[in-house]
Design an enzyme around this catalytic site. Structure first.
Site, PDB file in Angstrom:
ATOM      1  N   GLY A  26      10.592 -20.812  12.123  1.00 39.36           N
ATOM      2  CA  GLY A  26      11.880 -20.158  12.088  1.00 39.36           C
ATOM      3  C   GLY A  26      12.655 -20.881  11.511  1.00 39.36           C
ATOM      4  N   HIS A  33       1.094 -23.191  11.223  1.00 40.35           N
ATOM      5  CA  HIS A  33       0.817 -21.820  10.378  1.00 40.35           C
ATOM      6  C   HIS A  33      -0.048 -20.716  11.151  1.00 40.35           C
ATOM      7  CE1 HIS A  33       2.516 -24.621   7.373  1.00 40.35           C
ATOM      8  NE2 HIS A  33       2.828 -23.366   6.855  1.00 40.35           N
ATOM      9  N   SER A  44       9.793 -11.864   6.387  1.00 43.04           N
ATOM     10  CA  SER A  44       9.607 -13.290   6.727  1.00 43.04           C
ATOM     11  C   SER A  44       9.602 -13.334   8.059  1.00 43.04           C
ATOM     12  CB  SER A  44      10.914 -14.268   6.542  1.00 43.04           C
ATOM     13  OG  SER A  44      11.081 -15.366   6.856  1.00 43.04           O
ATOM     14  N   ASP A  82      10.680 -15.588   9.979  1.00 46.92           N
ATOM     15  CA  ASP A  82      11.835 -16.314  10.476  1.00 46.92           C
ATOM     16  C   ASP A  82      12.656 -15.242  11.318  1.00 46.92           C
ATOM     17  OD1 ASP A  82      10.666 -18.609   9.781  1.00 46.92           O
ATOM     18  OD2 ASP A  82      11.781 -18.526   7.917  1.00 46.92           O
ATOM     19  N   ARG A 112       1.003   4.070  -3.016  1.00 46.20           N
ATOM     20  CA  ARG A 112       0.548   5.449  -2.678  1.00 46.20           C
ATOM     21  C   ARG A 112       1.947   6.515  -2.894  1.00 46.20           C
ATOM     22  NH1 ARG A 112      -4.507   4.607   1.235  1.00 46.20           N
ATOM     23  NH2 ARG A 112      -5.817   3.813  -0.391  1.00 46.20           N
ATOM     24  N   ARG A 141       0.845  -1.122  -0.065  1.00 45.26           N
ATOM     25  CA  ARG A 141      -0.065  -0.026   0.033  1.00 45.26           C
ATOM     26  C   ARG A 141       0.757   1.230  -0.087  1.00 45.26           C
ATOM     27  NH1 ARG A 141      -1.474   2.960   4.542  1.00 45.26           N
ATOM     28  NH2 ARG A 141      -3.478   4.073   4.290  1.00 45.26           N
ATOM     29  N   GLY A 156       8.166 -16.208  29.556  1.00 48.19           N
ATOM     30  CA  GLY A 156       8.483 -16.739  31.035  1.00 48.19           C
ATOM     31  C   GLY A 156       8.758 -18.269  30.968  1.00 48.19           C
TER      32      GLY A 156
HETATM   33  N1  LIG Z   1      18.931 -19.018  -5.120  1.00 43.22           N
HETATM   34  C1  LIG Z   1      17.718 -18.622  -5.984  1.00 43.22           C
HETATM   35  N2  LIG Z   1      17.961 -17.928  -7.114  1.00 43.22           N
HETATM   36  C2  LIG Z   1      16.659 -17.487  -7.654  1.00 43.22           C
HETATM   37  N3  LIG Z   1      15.390 -17.438  -7.077  1.00 43.22           N
HETATM   38  C3  LIG Z   1      15.569 -17.941  -5.786  1.00 43.22           C
HETATM   39  C4  LIG Z   1      16.695 -18.343  -5.193  1.00 43.22           C
HETATM   40  N4  LIG Z   1      16.032 -18.673  -4.090  1.00 43.22           N
HETATM   41  C5  LIG Z   1      14.882 -18.560  -3.959  1.00 43.22           C
HETATM   42  N5  LIG Z   1      14.500 -18.004  -4.974  1.00 43.22           N
HETATM   43  C6  LIG Z   1      13.012 -17.671  -5.333  1.00 43.22           C
HETATM   44  O1  LIG Z   1      12.385 -17.164  -4.149  1.00 43.22           O
HETATM   45  C7  LIG Z   1      11.117 -18.016  -3.955  1.00 43.22           C
HETATM   46  C8  LIG Z   1      10.954 -18.008  -2.243  1.00 43.22           C
HETATM   47  O2  LIG Z   1      12.135 -18.449  -1.705  1.00 43.22           O
HETATM   48  P1  LIG Z   1      12.057 -19.458  -0.314  1.00 43.22           P
HETATM   49  O3  LIG Z   1      10.995 -20.508  -0.646  1.00 43.22           O
HETATM   50  O4  LIG Z   1      13.369 -19.680   0.118  1.00 43.22           O
HETATM   51  O5  LIG Z   1      11.263 -18.398   0.577  1.00 43.22           O
HETATM   52  P2  LIG Z   1      11.868 -16.981   1.391  1.00 43.22           P
HETATM   53  O6  LIG Z   1      11.897 -15.924   0.404  1.00 43.22           O
HETATM   54  O7  LIG Z   1      13.088 -17.339   2.013  1.00 43.22           O
HETATM   55  O8  LIG Z   1      10.719 -16.618   2.643  1.00 43.22           O
HETATM   56  P3  LIG Z   1      10.154 -17.519   3.946  1.00 43.22           P
HETATM   57  O9  LIG Z   1      11.591 -18.192   4.161  1.00 43.22           O
HETATM   58  O10 LIG Z   1       9.951 -16.722   4.909  1.00 43.22           O
HETATM   59  O11 LIG Z   1       9.241 -18.505   3.300  1.00 43.22           O
HETATM   60  C9  LIG Z   1      11.710 -19.347  -4.541  1.00 43.22           C
HETATM   61  O12 LIG Z   1      10.554 -20.213  -4.762  1.00 43.22           O
HETATM   62  C10 LIG Z   1      12.364 -18.893  -5.606  1.00 43.22           C
HETATM   63  O13 LIG Z   1      11.319 -18.443  -6.758  1.00 43.22           O
HETATM   64  O1  LIG Z   2       4.326 -22.459   4.305  1.00 45.20           O
HETATM   65  P1  LIG Z   2       5.201 -23.575   4.124  1.00 45.20           P
HETATM   66  O2  LIG Z   2       5.633 -23.563   2.601  1.00 45.20           O
HETATM   67  O3  LIG Z   2       4.888 -24.790   4.637  1.00 45.20           O
HETATM   68  O4  LIG Z   2       6.622 -23.268   4.669  1.00 45.20           O
HETATM   69  C1  LIG Z   2       6.664 -23.276   6.294  1.00 45.20           C
HETATM   70  C2  LIG Z   2       7.891 -22.387   6.557  1.00 45.20           C
HETATM   71  O5  LIG Z   2       7.975 -21.397   6.101  1.00 45.20           O
HETATM   72  C3  LIG Z   2       7.940 -20.234   7.330  1.00 45.20           C
HETATM   73  O6  LIG Z   2       6.795 -20.111   7.916  1.00 45.20           O
HETATM   74  C4  LIG Z   2       8.604 -19.144   7.094  1.00 45.20           C
HETATM   75  O7  LIG Z   2       9.705 -19.336   6.104  1.00 45.20           O
HETATM   76  C5  LIG Z   2       8.871 -21.176   8.135  1.00 45.20           C
HETATM   77  O8  LIG Z   2       8.903 -20.503   9.576  1.00 45.20           O
HETATM   78  C6  LIG Z   2       8.309 -22.426   8.082  1.00 45.20           C
HETATM   79  O9  LIG Z   2       9.215 -23.457   8.311  1.00 45.20           O
HETATM   80 MG   LIG Z   3      13.544 -17.898   4.044  1.00 51.35          MG
END
Ligand SMILES: Nc1ncnc2c1ncn2[C@@H]1O[C@H](COP(=O)(O)OP(=O)(O)OP(=O)(O)O)[C@@H](O)[C@H]1O
Ligand SMILES: O=P(O)(O)OC[C@H]1O[C@](O)(CO)[C@@H](O)[C@@H]1O
Ligand SMILES: [Mg+2]
Length: 320
Positions: free
Chosen positions: A170, A249, A125, A127, A25, A21, A185
């Site tokens: 995480g 989740h 994220s 995490d 904007r 958003r 705690g």
């Molecule tokens: N090394 C890479 N090169 C290009 N694209 C990437 C690479 N790593 C990840 N991506 C892109 O980013 C997307 C999301 O990456 P990932 O599943 O690791 O989640 P994230 O962005 O780390 O978020 P979260 O960990 O919070 O779920 C992947 O599905 C892919 O499309």
């Molecule tokens: O939603 P999905 O694809 O099951 O992924 C779960 C993962 O994504 C996160 O919620 C965010 O990276 C992690 O904490 C967890 O391990």
């Molecule tokens: Mg990640």
């Protein structure tokens, strides 16, 4: 610049909508059009986007998740996929892109930057595993979700003289677990960054039981193993009857906290300002409550984000 784009990628988190958003904007205020790709890099590859005028981003600030939706997109990991993405951006006359997501998504953003396309990253994220920012979007809301759940569980723990092991998300980071342990705690946090001495933990829990304490809480990071395995390993040693709750989740959704709404708004606005001023290839971040910019190259190759040693020590001391 006449046209910018934004997308959300990886696991969704609260505060992403605030960032979209604010970016839309801020662009509009500068007479620039903003488009939003649906479902992260998958939408970019399919050229699936919507125009983000002021009305399109109204009523989203208080909603969790991302109204643009998110995805994990294996095709974007390939050189061919990224070329296709670049072609789509050029075809639509997009001049700059904002990527909101976790470490993986920012790695994808860097790859796009290396193809010569202007990109700004926003850390999102739960995490909190992205270096060069104190906090990523969604972390504060997730922690508040965990707190609510653990406070409820604590009521049952004290009513039934039980120990509970609560498993939180995480990935490889123990940030959520250690921070939640302090704020609820809890007696122990089990995290991947620190080796667990199971015998010592059992000894301390047994001592608590014999002192007459009526319950115990252990917060365990998913990256440190499975809560059910730990429960099986301690059940005969600690005195307390033990139960396990895996929060799953539930932690990721829900209305963003004030912190995440503000952070998302600040990140979104700053990202557009950076693109309009000709800056590219950086991630916006937060340090000591001020906005920062760090080269995506440093973020992606920065290694694992370290947990604050003071916080870990605090969790140990206060849990006794
Ligand atoms: N090394 C890479 N090169 C290009 N694209 C990437 C690479 N790593 C990840 N991506 C892109 O980013 C997307 C999301 O990456 P990932 O599943 O690791 O989640 P994230 O962005 O780390 O978020 P979260 O960990 O919070 O779920 C992947 O599905 C892919 O499309
Ligand atoms: O939603 P999905 O694809 O099951 O992924 C779960 C993962 O994504 C996160 O919620 C965010 O990276 C992690 O904490 C967890 O391990
Ligand atoms: Mg990640």
């Amino acid at each position: 610049m006449k046209r910018l784009a934004i997308l959300t990628s990886g696991g969704d988190c609260s505060g992403m909508n605030a960032a979209i958003r604010a970016a839309a904007r801020t662009a509009i205020a500068n007479d620039v059009e903003m488009i939003g790709y649906r479902k992260g890099y998958a939408g970019l590859l399919k050229n699936d986007f919507i125009r983000l005028d002021s009305l399109a981003v109204s009523g989203v600030l208080q909603r969790g998740g991302t109204f643009l939706q998110s995805a994990r997109c294996p095709e974007f990991r390939t050189e061919e996929g990224r070329r296709k993405a670049l072609d789509n951006l050029l075809k639509e006359q997009v001049e700059g892109m904002i990527v909101i997501g976790g470490d993986g998504s920012l790695t994808g953003a860097l790859a796009l930057d290396k193809l010569g396309f202007p990109v700004i990253g926003i850390p999102g994220s739960i995490d909190n595993d992205i270096p060069y920012t104190d906090m990523s979007l969604g972390v504060d809301t997730a922690l508040n979700n965990i707190l609510y759940a653990v406070d409820c569980i604590k009521d049952t723990a004290s009513s039934h003289d039980r120990a509970f092991i609560v498993e939180v998300m995480g990935r490889n980071s123990g940030y959520l677990a250690s921070t939640a342990a302090i704020a609820t705690g809890a007696e122990f946090a089990i995290i991947p960054e620190t080796e667990l001495d199971l015998t010592e933990m059992c000894h301390q829990l047994r001592r608590r039981y014999e002192e007459g304490r009526t319950n115990a809480l252990i917060i365990m990071a998913e990256g440190a193993g499975h809560a059910r395995d730990i429960a099986a390993g301690i059940k005969d040693a600690i005195g307390f009857e033990t139960r396990v709750t895996v929060l799953g989740h539930y932690q990721r959704g829900g209305a963003p906290t004030v912190f995440d709404r503000l952070l998302g708004s600040r990140f979104g606005m700053k990202a557009v300002e950076l693109l309009l001023s000709g800056t590219k290839g950086v991630m916006v971040g937060l340090a000591a409550n001020a906005l920062t910019t760090t080269l995506l190259e440093m973020v992606v190759n920065g290694g694992q984000k370290k947990l604050n040693a003071d916080l870990l020590q605090m969790a140990d001391i206060l849990g006794i």
